[in-house]
Design an enzyme around this catalytic site. Structure first.
Site, short mmCIF file in Angstrom:
data_model
loop_
_atom_site.label_atom_id
_atom_site.label_comp_id
_atom_site.label_asym_id
_atom_site.label_seq_id
_atom_site.Cartn_x
_atom_site.Cartn_y
_atom_site.Cartn_z
N ASP A 97 0.79 -1.23 0.00
CA ASP A 97 0.00 0.00 0.00
C ASP A 97 0.81 1.28 0.00
O ASP A 97 0.36 2.32 0.46
CB ASP A 97 -0.91 -0.01 1.24
CG ASP A 97 -0.13 -0.26 2.52
OD1 ASP A 97 1.09 -0.04 2.52
OD2 ASP A 97 -0.75 -0.66 3.53
N HIS A 209 6.57 5.65 12.83
CA HIS A 209 6.99 6.46 11.69
C HIS A 209 5.84 7.01 10.85
O HIS A 209 6.04 7.83 9.96
CB HIS A 209 7.90 5.65 10.77
CG HIS A 209 7.19 4.52 10.07
ND1 HIS A 209 6.47 4.72 8.91
CD2 HIS A 209 7.07 3.20 10.35
CE1 HIS A 209 5.95 3.56 8.53
NE2 HIS A 209 6.28 2.63 9.38
N ARG A 211 2.89 8.67 8.74
CA ARG A 211 2.60 10.08 8.42
C ARG A 211 1.53 10.67 9.35
O ARG A 211 1.64 11.80 9.78
CB ARG A 211 2.11 10.19 6.97
CG ARG A 211 3.23 10.43 5.99
CD ARG A 211 2.70 10.53 4.57
NE ARG A 211 3.70 11.10 3.67
CZ ARG A 211 4.81 10.49 3.28
NH1 ARG A 211 5.11 9.29 3.73
NH2 ARG A 211 5.64 11.10 2.45
N HIS A 242 13.17 5.70 12.30
CA HIS A 242 13.05 5.91 10.86
C HIS A 242 13.87 7.14 10.45
O HIS A 242 13.86 8.15 11.17
CB HIS A 242 11.56 6.14 10.55
CG HIS A 242 11.22 6.12 9.09
ND1 HIS A 242 11.63 7.11 8.23
CD2 HIS A 242 10.50 5.25 8.35
CE1 HIS A 242 11.19 6.83 7.01
NE2 HIS A 242 10.50 5.70 7.06
C1 UD1 Z 1 6.84 4.88 3.35
C2 UD1 Z 1 5.43 4.52 2.89
C3 UD1 Z 1 4.68 3.81 4.01
C4 UD1 Z 1 5.47 2.65 4.58
C5 UD1 Z 1 6.85 3.13 4.97
C6 UD1 Z 1 7.69 1.95 5.42
C7 UD1 Z 1 4.26 6.01 1.34
C8 UD1 Z 1 3.53 7.27 1.16
N1 UD1 Z 1 4.70 5.73 2.57
O1 UD1 Z 1 6.71 5.87 4.36
O2 UD1 Z 1 3.45 3.33 3.51
O3 UD1 Z 1 4.82 2.15 5.72
O4 UD1 Z 1 7.47 3.72 3.83
O5 UD1 Z 1 8.83 2.37 6.08
O6 UD1 Z 1 4.45 5.30 0.39
N2 UD1 Z 1 14.40 8.15 4.27
C9 UD1 Z 1 15.78 8.04 4.26
N3 UD1 Z 1 16.29 6.80 3.94
C10 UD1 Z 1 15.53 5.74 3.67
C11 UD1 Z 1 14.13 5.87 3.68
C12 UD1 Z 1 13.59 7.08 3.98
O7 UD1 Z 1 16.50 8.97 4.52
O8 UD1 Z 1 16.07 4.66 3.39
C13 UD1 Z 1 13.82 9.47 4.62
C14 UD1 Z 1 13.92 10.50 3.47
O9 UD1 Z 1 14.16 11.75 4.04
C15 UD1 Z 1 12.53 10.43 2.86
C16 UD1 Z 1 11.68 10.21 4.09
O10 UD1 Z 1 12.43 9.32 4.90
O11 UD1 Z 1 12.20 11.59 2.16
C17 UD1 Z 1 10.28 9.72 3.89
O12 UD1 Z 1 10.23 8.56 3.08
P1 UD1 Z 1 8.82 8.16 2.38
O13 UD1 Z 1 9.04 6.91 1.59
O14 UD1 Z 1 8.27 9.31 1.66
O15 UD1 Z 1 7.85 7.92 3.59
P2 UD1 Z 1 7.88 6.85 4.76
O16 UD1 Z 1 7.40 7.54 5.98
O17 UD1 Z 1 9.17 6.14 4.76
N1 UDP Z 2 12.37 -3.53 10.18
C1 UDP Z 2 13.74 -3.65 10.01
N2 UDP Z 2 14.57 -2.82 10.73
C2 UDP Z 2 14.09 -1.86 11.57
C3 UDP Z 2 12.68 -1.74 11.70
C4 UDP Z 2 11.85 -2.58 10.99
O1 UDP Z 2 14.21 -4.49 9.26
O2 UDP Z 2 14.89 -1.15 12.18
C5 UDP Z 2 11.47 -4.41 9.40
C6 UDP Z 2 10.41 -5.13 10.19
O3 UDP Z 2 10.85 -6.40 10.61
C7 UDP Z 2 9.25 -5.23 9.21
C8 UDP Z 2 9.42 -4.03 8.32
O4 UDP Z 2 10.75 -3.58 8.50
O5 UDP Z 2 9.35 -6.37 8.39
C9 UDP Z 2 8.42 -2.96 8.73
O6 UDP Z 2 8.72 -1.80 8.07
P1 UDP Z 2 8.04 -0.41 8.39
O7 UDP Z 2 7.63 -0.37 9.82
O8 UDP Z 2 8.98 0.61 7.91
O9 UDP Z 2 6.80 -0.41 7.43
P2 UDP Z 2 5.29 -0.89 7.56
O10 UDP Z 2 5.28 -2.30 7.97
O11 UDP Z 2 4.64 0.01 8.54
O12 UDP Z 2 4.74 -0.66 6.20
#
Ligand code: UD1
Ligand code: UDP
Length: 373
Positions: A97, A209, A211, A242
């Site tokens: 999603d 983490h 939004r 995060h």
């Molecule tokens: C995204 C997904 C969310 C999912 C989450 C898993 C959307 C809108 N959101 O949210 O559904 O649950 O990933 O973790 O698709 N960033 C880094 N390094 C990384 C990853 C992220 O620096 O490896 C930072 C960057 O500043 C980036 C910000 O995190 O701009 C937000 O990342 P984004 O993918 O937009 O949103 P998430 O909150 O990670």
């Molecule tokens: N996870 C990880 N390292 C971390 C935190 C989470 O590998 O420091 C793994 C966790 O086991 C799970 C997935 O990342 O499988 C969850 O990711 P996240 O919470 O970012 O996304 P969501 O499940 O909410 O979409």
């Protein structure tokens, strides 16, 4: 021979799609498999790709330090379209999603490529909780052609939306496949700080983490953690934060220097699941953790208003408590102090799969093609 393109871009999508990619690649005679990374996440995605030693065929590398939903959607849409025109696949597989999921499914639809949705049919029935995921998954299911669901309730949700039952395959969730693949590996910790934890104490594992929790809810969560550690001296809290600047700055400011609270960067998946396995309790707003922790017999307090994963709530190992500071402290304290309350929640349940979901997905794809040609 069918060409299948798997598209993903965030950490949880990679964790849950890699078992599918591996299984497709084992079936070399039937499938030619290509992997496209949007890299909506960069570091967190690379951690998973390196761990499972999976190589991508394309990497869109779209992540920016501050990225909004419009940016992610349009970048993915335009860049995926170019690749699909070149590769001409027989099917695109997306997962879950995220905005990568929705935009990639839309690109596939525009190119008239069938879309298979892994982890389809989850619903909270609340447009803004989680945001934007509830709408991302609904839109993806509108664009989809075949649906891999993890439970009967996800199946029911799709049937209510008039998805044809012949296109829905009950496979279980590949998160359990990934978990089983990983727990078999060595038990030591790569992260030195985690390795040095006092495991005689009760470890509370925290992730937050989402939004919809940015701002006040996340601040309240952090203040609650501070209060929990002040009230219970037999506890250590570990919060792998995060990397999003909004999340990181809030957490650092409120609980960056509190004795007993360990803020780390995102942990390697192996470290993370092994740590979860040694934890007493999980506090989280994550989706994936609500599936992993119950299968390890760890009680979960969900820091959200609603969940799209009601099965473990019904089984009694997961409780949705929201983000009110006093409630978080109260609920966590109850589980820390009352053995009866804790034991009531601590039971290993596995409503989400048996570790063979990827195999079933591949079988279903074969059936789908046999039917359509
Ligand atoms: C995204 C997904 C969310 C999912 C989450 C898993 C959307 C809108 N959101 O949210 O559904 O649950 O990933 O973790 O698709 N960033 C880094 N390094 C990384 C990853 C992220 O620096 O490896 C930072 C960057 O500043 C980036 C910000 O995190 O701009 C937000 O990342 P984004 O993918 O937009 O949103 P998430 O909150 O990670
Ligand atoms: N996870 C990880 N390292 C971390 C935190 C989470 O590998 O420091 C793994 C966790 O086991 C799970 C997935 O990342 O499988 C969850 O990711 P996240 O919470 O970012 O996304 P969501 O499940 O909410 O979409």
């Amino acid at each position: 021979m069918k060409k299948i393109v798997c598209i993903f871009g965030t950490r949880p999508e990679a964790i849950k799609m890699i078992p599918v990619v591996s299984e497709l690649k084992k079936n070399r005679k039937a499938f030619k498999t290509k992997v496209i990374l949007t890299a909506q996440h960069r570091g967190m995605l690379d951690q998973v790709m390196d761990l499972f030693k999976v190589k991508a065929d394309y990497d869109l590398n779209i992540m920016k330090r501050t990225q909004n939903l419009e940016y992610i959607t349009t970048e993915v849409l335009i860049k995926i379209q170019e690749i699909l025109r070149k590769e001409k696949p027989d099917m695109v597989l997306v997962h879950g999603d995220t905005t990568t999921t929705f935009a990639a499914a839309l690109a596939a639809f525009y190119e008239k490529v069938p879309v298979g949705h892994v982890e389809a049919g989850l619903r909270s029935y609340d447009k803004f909780n989680p945001y934007p995921e509830e709408i991302n998954r609904k839109l993806t299911d509108v664009l989809g052609d075949l649906y891999f669901v993890h439970t009967v309730s996800a199946r029911r949700n799709l049937l209510k939306e008039n998805v044809k039952s012949r296109n829905i395959y009950l496979t279980g969730n590949t998160v359990i496949d990934a978990l089983k693949m990983t727990l078999r590996k060595k038990q030591g910790f790569i992260n030195k700080e985690i390795g040095k934890l006092n495991f005689k104490k009760k470890i509370i594992l925290v992730t937050a983490h989402r939004r919809e929790n940015w701002g006040k809810p996340l601040k309240d969560i952090c203040f609650a953690l501070k209060e929990i550690i002040q009230k219970h001296d037999d506890v250590e809290i570990v919060y792998p934060v995060h990397p999003n600047p909004d999340v990181k700055n809030t957490a650092k400011k409120i609980i960056g220097k509190i004795r007993g609270i360990h803020l780390t960067g995102p942990l390697d998946y192996t470290d993370f699941v092994n740590l979860m396995n040694k934890s007493y309790l999980v506090l989280t707003d994550s989706g994936g953790l609500q599936e992993e922790a119950p299968s390890l017999g760890k009680p979960v307090l969900v820091l959200r208003k609603v969940t799209e994963r009601p099965e473990a709530v019904r089984a009694g190992t997961v409780k949705v408590i929201g983000t009110d500071r006093a409630r978080i402290v109260r609920e966590a304290s109850k589980l820390l102090s009352s053995r009866t309350a804790y034991m009531k929640m601590k039971k290993a349940v596995n409503p989400y799969g048996d570790g063979k979901a990827a195999k079933r997905i591949i079988k279903s794809i074969r059936r789908y093609f046999n039917r359509s040609y």
